[in-house]
Design an enzyme around this catalytic site. Structure first.
Site, PDB file in Angstrom:
ATOM      1  CG  HIS A   1     -56.030  28.284  12.333  1.00 45.12           C
ATOM      2  ND1 HIS A   1     -57.037  29.125  11.926  1.00 45.12           N
ATOM      3  CD2 HIS A   1     -55.014  29.088  12.741  1.00 45.12           C
ATOM      4  CE1 HIS A   1     -56.640  30.384  12.075  1.00 45.12           C
ATOM      5  NE2 HIS A   1     -55.411  30.389  12.579  1.00 45.12           N
ATOM      6  CD  GLU A   2     -51.695  28.347  14.503  1.00 39.92           C
ATOM      7  OE1 GLU A   2     -50.701  28.929  14.037  1.00 39.92           O
ATOM      8  OE2 GLU A   2     -52.697  28.959  14.904  1.00 39.92           O
TER       9      GLU A   2
ATOM     10  CG  HIS B   1     -51.497  30.869   9.765  1.00 40.23           C
ATOM     11  ND1 HIS B   1     -52.123  31.924   9.137  1.00 40.23           N
ATOM     12  CD2 HIS B   1     -52.067  30.777  10.996  1.00 40.23           C
ATOM     13  CE1 HIS B   1     -53.028  32.446   9.967  1.00 40.23           C
ATOM     14  NE2 HIS B   1     -53.027  31.761  11.079  1.00 40.23           N
TER      15      HIS B   1
ATOM     16  CD  GLU C   1     -55.387  34.349  12.261  1.00 36.21           C
ATOM     17  OE1 GLU C   1     -55.998  33.320  12.579  1.00 36.21           O
ATOM     18  OE2 GLU C   1     -54.153  34.446  12.338  1.00 36.21           O
TER      19      GLU C   1
HETATM   20 ZN   LIG Z   1     -54.093  31.970  12.779  1.00 37.06          ZN
END
Ligand SMILES: [Zn+2]
Length: 295
Positions: free
Chosen positions: A153-154, A157, A210
């Site tokens: 997830h990170e 980004h 997100e």
């Molecule tokens: Zn996030």
């Protein structure tokens, strides 16, 4: 092929799977037609307003400073810390799958740090600068699959340059629309971006960013051999932990039923990738719980 990008559902066999998308990013063009995995839209054009080089340089400087400050406070895990060894082993499996999302990632000097903080937090700055706080590993008792979900997830980004996009928007506001037309050569933008370096650690992304990071994250982790169902257990743990005083990570990553539902809906898309993926040769575990007796 443009009819496939127009938002009208295509009913050919190749794209049949797409009809089962969550609707979360409905109408968004698929990144590459016929690719296996999740569907997310194209990157925002705001990301082009500032150069990737400058963002990555600002991030690298910020990350270095963060490590130095942590070291001064004796809160930077050494290379031999078992949990740092664990994080780096998981990162090593995920990183090769990131190049498909951003060619620049191939040349990033990826780094993984572990910070001795009780906070529940983790991030990946532009240019592949990853940090986990000990608190998130310990308090949530994350298994390797769940760690991989956060890391995926990170990293997403960073790969999708969400920080660059946000900074592009901020720079556009700060500099003013009148100057934007002259900004192709960057000029003042560079200064503005460097001035914003400090904001890289506290950036709050949009709900769209997100959602995109969630989907790309489960795909990255699945390709790396980590069970994508951990995306669901992870966010359930997050939701549980956010009762009472919400920790920092939860304020930027609200864990609601929608988030978990959207991940569940996308599991069938990444499940075949996980089934075919080579499994990690070594499994690690979380640190001992803070309240456990013994050492
Ligand atoms: Zn996030």
């Amino acid at each position: 092929m443009s009819e496939h990008l127009s938002g009208t559902p295509c009913r050919c066999a190749l794209h049949a799977r797409r009809l089962f998308t969550s609707g979360l990013l409905a109408g968004a063009a698929s990144l590459a037609l016929g690719r296996e995995g999740v569907d997310v839209g194209r990157q925002s054009s705001f990301s082009k307003l500032v150069s990737a080089d400058q963002i990555e340089q600002a991030a690298a400087a910020q990350y270095k400073q963060m490590r130095q400050q942590a070291a001064q406070q004796k809160a930077l895990a050494g290379d031999d810390h078992p949990q740092l060894i664990r994080l780096r082993a998981i990162a090593k499996r995920i990183i090769p799958h990131t190049y498909e999302w951003n060619e620049r990632a191939r040349n990033w000097s990826w780094e993984v740090s572990l910070l001795g903080s009780k906070e529940l937090n983790a991030f990946c700055m532009p240019g592949g600068k990853i940090a986990f706080y000990y608190g998130i590993l310990q308090q949530l008792q994350l298994n390797d699959d769940e760690v991989a979900m956060i890391m995926g997830h990170e990293s997403a980004h960073a790969l999708r340059e969400h920080a660059r996009e946000r900074m592009g928007k901020t720079a556009a506001t700060k500099i003013g629309a009148g100057v934007l037309s002259q900004m192709l050569g960057l000029g003042n933008t560079g200064q503005t971006v460097l001035g914003m370096g400090g904001e890289l650690l506290t950036l709050k992304f949009s709900r769209e960013d997100e959602s995109e990071a969630d989907l790309i994250g489960i795909e990255l982790a699945a390709r790396a051999g980590y069970d994508p169902h951990a995306g669901v257990t992870l966010w359930n743990k997050m939701a549980q932990a956010s009762k009472g005083a919400p920790p920092q990570f939860m304020s930027t990553h609200p864990s609601g039923p929608t988030r978990i539902h959207d991940i569940e809906v996308n599991l069938p898309k990444v499940q075949p990738l996980y089934q075919r993926a080579e499994r990690p040769a070594q499994r690690f575990g979380p640190p001992k719980p803070a309240n456990s007796s013994g050492t």
